[in-house]
Design an enzyme around this catalytic site. Structure first.
Site, short mmCIF file in Angstrom:
data_model
loop_
_atom_site.label_atom_id
_atom_site.label_comp_id
_atom_site.label_asym_id
_atom_site.label_seq_id
_atom_site.Cartn_x
_atom_site.Cartn_y
_atom_site.Cartn_z
N ARG A 54 6.60 -0.84 -6.83
CA ARG A 54 7.20 -1.53 -7.51
C ARG A 54 5.61 -1.61 -8.09
O ARG A 54 5.41 -1.49 -9.59
CB ARG A 54 6.80 -2.70 -6.60
CG ARG A 54 7.62 -4.39 -6.93
CD ARG A 54 6.51 -5.08 -7.81
NE ARG A 54 5.63 -5.29 -6.90
CZ ARG A 54 4.35 -5.76 -6.95
NH1 ARG A 54 4.24 -5.69 -8.57
NH2 ARG A 54 3.59 -6.57 -6.30
N ASP A 55 4.74 -2.67 -7.75
CA ASP A 55 3.29 -2.21 -8.34
C ASP A 55 3.24 -0.99 -9.59
O ASP A 55 2.63 -1.06 -10.33
CB ASP A 55 2.29 -2.64 -7.80
CG ASP A 55 1.30 -3.20 -8.14
OD1 ASP A 55 1.43 -3.52 -9.11
OD2 ASP A 55 0.54 -3.91 -6.94
N HIS A 253 -5.60 -5.73 -0.51
CA HIS A 253 -5.16 -5.01 -1.67
C HIS A 253 -6.22 -4.57 -3.30
O HIS A 253 -6.55 -5.34 -3.10
CB HIS A 253 -3.77 -5.69 -2.09
CG HIS A 253 -3.38 -5.50 -3.34
ND1 HIS A 253 -1.56 -4.93 -3.21
CD2 HIS A 253 -3.38 -4.97 -4.99
CE1 HIS A 253 -1.33 -4.61 -4.57
NE2 HIS A 253 -2.69 -4.96 -4.93
N HIS A 255 -7.44 -2.78 -6.12
CA HIS A 255 -7.01 -1.92 -7.42
C HIS A 255 -8.77 -0.97 -8.54
O HIS A 255 -9.40 -1.33 -6.97
CB HIS A 255 -6.74 -2.50 -8.85
CG HIS A 255 -5.67 -3.66 -8.65
ND1 HIS A 255 -4.48 -2.91 -9.93
CD2 HIS A 255 -4.47 -3.82 -8.06
CE1 HIS A 255 -3.31 -2.89 -9.08
NE2 HIS A 255 -3.60 -4.18 -8.40
N CYS A 286 -1.41 -4.93 -13.46
CA CYS A 286 -0.33 -6.04 -13.85
C CYS A 286 -0.03 -5.93 -15.04
O CYS A 286 -0.90 -6.10 -15.88
CB CYS A 286 -1.37 -7.11 -13.55
SG CYS A 286 -0.47 -8.86 -13.80
N ASN A 295 -3.53 0.66 -8.45
CA ASN A 295 -4.41 1.30 -7.55
C ASN A 295 -4.77 2.00 -6.89
O ASN A 295 -5.19 3.05 -7.34
CB ASN A 295 -3.10 0.59 -6.54
CG ASN A 295 -1.89 -0.95 -6.96
OD1 ASN A 295 -1.91 -1.69 -6.26
ND2 ASN A 295 -0.81 -0.41 -7.67
#
Length: 325
Positions: A54-55, A253, A255, A286, A295
């Site tokens: 997803r991300d 989370h 990055h 994003c 990430n």
């Protein structure tokens, strides 16, 4: 001190150009680990939420087909990953990479063999319509997002932060009514690409208002990779103080924009966090945050956490084999 980092209780003659290796009883050798009082290795379980499907893919210009996404997910499950952010129930015009969410979930449910391994499939939901789709497709968990800054909130989801909190809390209540575990990710917890630093009092207010709906988990997200380990220690301590005795777990989370992602993960682990988002190969970003990079790589994160004494239950070699794929 011997070459292996041991304290030798008895020293013999030194041979020029070589380390001295005297014959002494084993009990006379004391390792540094025995001598450093108060220094302990971490231990216990740690959980990884694999976010590459997803991300990881939402900003990728390459449009992977449904079969390729399903293969990515099932490969991770077979390597031992047990929580995976598989799909996003968002407007396909804004994020076309996620347009086949329903088809991906249908294919995953059809794979009985992989499904029997017990992985939890997570769907990102941003509003009530997204939650309805998540329920219809049979995800195991849902994750809502609240951006801590108003500008980022408007760019990412078309509402200010207060509006996103209200929506997330509504999602939490409705998900609970359907026995669907729900987590809330607080984006820009460490900084915003439009407003700059995230003040602690602002973050504290957002955490408190999100926690009122009692999601199962709250994640603090460094959406643009600006945090340093000291920030991580400070902000997770803040979150723990606010959550207090409420039954809400914490997730991290990060990055890797400035190559501090793994250091930040280590700081979070030292602060007691035991659930981390990461992405195979470090892919991600994003689409609504300028210059945001990927990430932290799952394979590097797992190597570090395992070396620190934490156990993920994931076969690192098997998982790493999927990076080049």
């Amino acid at each position: 001190m011997g070459a292996a980092g041991c304290v030798i209780a008895h020293a013999g003659p030194r041979i020029p150009g070589r380390w001295c290796r005297p014959r002494v009883p084993k009990l006379a050798i004391q390792t540094w680990g025995d001598r450093l009082e108060g220094v302990e290795r971490m231990n216990g379980p740690v959980s990884i939420v694999e976010v590459s499907p997803r991300d990881g893919l939402q900003s990728d210009p390459a449009m992977l087909g449904t079969d390729e996404k399903v293969a990515l997910i099932t490969r991770a499950v077979r390597a031992g990953v047990r929580r995976i952010e598989t799909v996003s129930f968002v407007n396909p015009k804004r994020v076309p990479q996620m347009a086949d969410a329903d088809e991906v979930m249908a294919a995953l449910h059809a794979d009985i063999e992989t499904r029997s391994l017990g992985a939890s499939y997570i769907g990102l939901v941003l509003n009530r319509r997204g939650l309805d789709r998540a329920l219809e497709t049979g995800v195991d968990e849902a994750n809502a997002v609240v951006m801590a800054s108003d500008t980022f909130a408007q760019r990412n989801q078309g509402q200010d932060t207060a509006g996103l909190i209200a929506t997330a809390n509504e999602i939490c209540v409705e998900a609970a009514a359907h026995d669907l575990p729900i987590s809330v990710t607080i984006g820009a917890s460490f900084g915003c690409p439009f407003e700059g630093e995230m003040p602690l009092d602002r973050l504290a207010d957002v955490i408190e208002r999100v926690a009122e709906a009692l999601p199962a988990e709250i994640a603090l997200a460094d959406s643009i990779g600006v945090a340093a380990p000291t920030d991580v220690t400070e902000r997770f301590a803040l979150a723990r103080e606010i959550i207090a005795d409420r039954p809400i777990a914490l997730r991290a989370h990060f990055h890797n924009t400035r190559n501090t992602g793994l250091a930040n993960a280590a700081a979070a682990a030292a602060a007691g966090v035991r659930t981390f988002d990461s992405s195979l190969g470090g892919i991600g970003g994003c689409p609504f945050a300028p210059a945001a990079t990927g990430n932290i790589p799952t394979e590097d994160l797992l190597y570090m956490l395992h070396r620190m004494g934490l156990d993920s239950g994931i076969d690192l070699d098997a998982l790493t084999a999927n990076v080049d794929w």
